[in-house]
Write a protein that holds these residues in place. Structure first.
Motif, mmCIF file in Angstrom:
data_model
loop_
_atom_site.group_PDB
_atom_site.id
_atom_site.type_symbol
_atom_site.label_atom_id
_atom_site.label_comp_id
_atom_site.label_asym_id
_atom_site.label_seq_id
_atom_site.Cartn_x
_atom_site.Cartn_y
_atom_site.Cartn_z
ATOM 1 N N GLN A 119 4.521 -9.522 -11.295
ATOM 2 C CA GLN A 119 3.169 -9.597 -11.854
ATOM 3 C C GLN A 119 2.328 -8.375 -11.518
ATOM 4 N N GLY A 120 2.876 -7.449 -10.774
ATOM 5 C CA GLY A 120 2.151 -6.224 -10.458
ATOM 6 C C GLY A 120 1.125 -6.386 -9.354
ATOM 7 N N PHE A 121 1.436 -7.172 -8.347
ATOM 8 C CA PHE A 121 0.537 -7.397 -7.222
ATOM 9 C C PHE A 121 0.314 -6.104 -6.455
ATOM 10 N N SER A 122 -0.926 -5.851 -6.069
ATOM 11 C CA SER A 122 -1.216 -4.662 -5.268
ATOM 12 C C SER A 122 -1.745 -5.085 -3.904
ATOM 13 N N PHE A 123 -1.196 -4.481 -2.873
ATOM 14 C CA PHE A 123 -1.587 -4.792 -1.509
ATOM 15 C C PHE A 123 -2.798 -3.964 -1.112
ATOM 16 N N ASN A 124 -3.381 -4.332 0.035
ATOM 17 C CA ASN A 124 -4.499 -3.555 0.549
ATOM 18 C C ASN A 124 -4.034 -2.213 1.104
ATOM 19 N N ASN A 125 -2.730 -2.074 1.269
ATOM 20 C CA ASN A 125 -2.076 -0.834 1.709
ATOM 21 C C ASN A 125 -2.638 -0.272 3.007
ATOM 22 N N GLU A 126 -2.895 -1.139 3.960
ATOM 23 C CA GLU A 126 -3.263 -0.678 5.292
ATOM 24 C C GLU A 126 -2.014 -0.181 5.988
ATOM 25 N N MET A 127 -2.160 0.871 6.733
ATOM 26 C CA MET A 127 -1.037 1.445 7.462
ATOM 27 C C MET A 127 -0.822 0.676 8.769
ATOM 28 N N LEU A 128 0.433 0.560 9.163
ATOM 29 C CA LEU A 128 0.765 -0.042 10.447
ATOM 30 C C LEU A 128 0.419 0.967 11.531
ATOM 31 N N ILE A 132 1.902 -2.603 17.201
ATOM 32 C CA ILE A 132 3.255 -2.940 17.631
ATOM 33 C C ILE A 132 3.327 -3.240 19.122
ATOM 34 N N ALA A 133 2.257 -3.038 19.834
ATOM 35 C CA ALA A 133 2.094 -3.454 21.232
ATOM 36 C C ALA A 133 3.244 -3.033 22.146
ATOM 37 N N ASN A 173 8.735 1.393 16.346
ATOM 38 C CA ASN A 173 8.102 2.719 16.283
ATOM 39 C C ASN A 173 8.339 3.410 14.945
ATOM 40 N N ARG A 174 9.508 3.201 14.369
ATOM 41 C CA ARG A 174 9.835 3.888 13.109
ATOM 42 C C ARG A 174 9.022 3.371 11.926
ATOM 43 N N TYR A 175 8.374 2.217 12.084
ATOM 44 C CA TYR A 175 7.581 1.653 10.998
ATOM 45 C C TYR A 175 6.101 2.030 11.075
ATOM 46 N N VAL A 176 5.687 2.661 12.158
ATOM 47 C CA VAL A 176 4.292 3.080 12.304
ATOM 48 C C VAL A 176 3.979 4.086 11.201
ATOM 49 N N GLY A 177 2.889 3.862 10.509
ATOM 50 C CA GLY A 177 2.488 4.742 9.414
ATOM 51 C C GLY A 177 2.894 4.233 8.043
ATOM 52 N N ARG A 178 3.705 3.194 8.001
ATOM 53 C CA ARG A 178 4.069 2.614 6.702
ATOM 54 C C ARG A 178 2.976 1.650 6.264
ATOM 55 N N LEU A 192 8.073 -11.343 11.769
ATOM 56 C CA LEU A 192 6.881 -11.567 12.594
ATOM 57 C C LEU A 192 5.958 -10.359 12.553
ATOM 58 N N LEU A 193 6.528 -9.167 12.632
ATOM 59 C CA LEU A 193 5.718 -7.951 12.547
ATOM 60 C C LEU A 193 4.968 -7.894 11.219
ATOM 61 N N VAL A 194 5.663 -8.133 10.127
ATOM 62 C CA VAL A 194 5.037 -8.079 8.802
ATOM 63 C C VAL A 194 3.961 -9.149 8.674
ATOM 64 N N HIS A 195 4.249 -10.339 9.161
ATOM 65 C CA HIS A 195 3.280 -11.429 9.084
ATOM 66 C C HIS A 195 2.006 -11.096 9.868
ATOM 67 N N PHE A 196 2.153 -10.611 11.081
ATOM 68 C CA PHE A 196 0.985 -10.232 11.873
ATOM 69 C C PHE A 196 0.216 -9.099 11.195
#
Length: 143
Positions: A67-76, A81-82, A88-93, A129-133
């Motif tokens: 349906q073409g959903f667009s996210f708020n696109n906030e960076m991790l 990641i506490a 660490n490799r996902y920081v900035g995505r 869990l990371l994605v959900h948080f």
């Protein structure tokens, strides 16, 4: 009077779009939670791994994506990641990339259930869990 009607129509259309987007995000979060709960509550016994892989859900994600959903696109951010070095490799995505990565992992597990191990499920659980948080705008709990 026509200008007020036009302004209201624009406002109503935008409000409807935002409400639809919020609803889709809630549905996606609900599906993520369901997958998290299912993997966490199921035993990690070898006999159950095929069943677990088969029961993971991705229908809401597929529907939302089509349906073409667009996210708020906030960076991790690193603070989120506490101190978990595995993330660490996902920081900035951004949110979109993280959600796509999560569902790509689910689809890979579903495609090759014979190669599934307890470690892969544990890794999937931690990433979900990371994605959900992240989608909730929170960071992971500290170690």
């Amino acid at each position: 009077m026509a200008i007020w009607k036009s302004l209201y129509d624009v406002f109503d259309k935008e409000r409807s779009r935002v409400e639809k987007q919020r609803g889709q995000l809630r549905a996606l979060q609900f599906e993520l939670e369901a997958n998290i709960r299912f993997v966490a509550s199921s035993g990690q016994q070898e006999s159950q791994l095929l069943l677990i892989a088969d029961k993971l859900e991705s229908q809401t994600f597929d529907t939302i994506l089509s349906q073409g959903f667009s996210f708020n696109n906030e960076m991790l951010k690193a603070q989120q990641i506490a101190g978990y070095a595995e993330f660490n490799r996902y920081v900035g995505r951004d949110s979109y990339q993280l959600v796509c990565d999560a569902y790509q992992r689910i689809k890979l597990i579903k495609k090759s259930p014979t190669g599934i191990t307890g470690l892969k499920l544990k890794s999937l659980l931690r990433f979900l869990l990371l994605v959900h948080f992240h989608l909730n705008g929170k960071g992971l709990p500290s170690k």
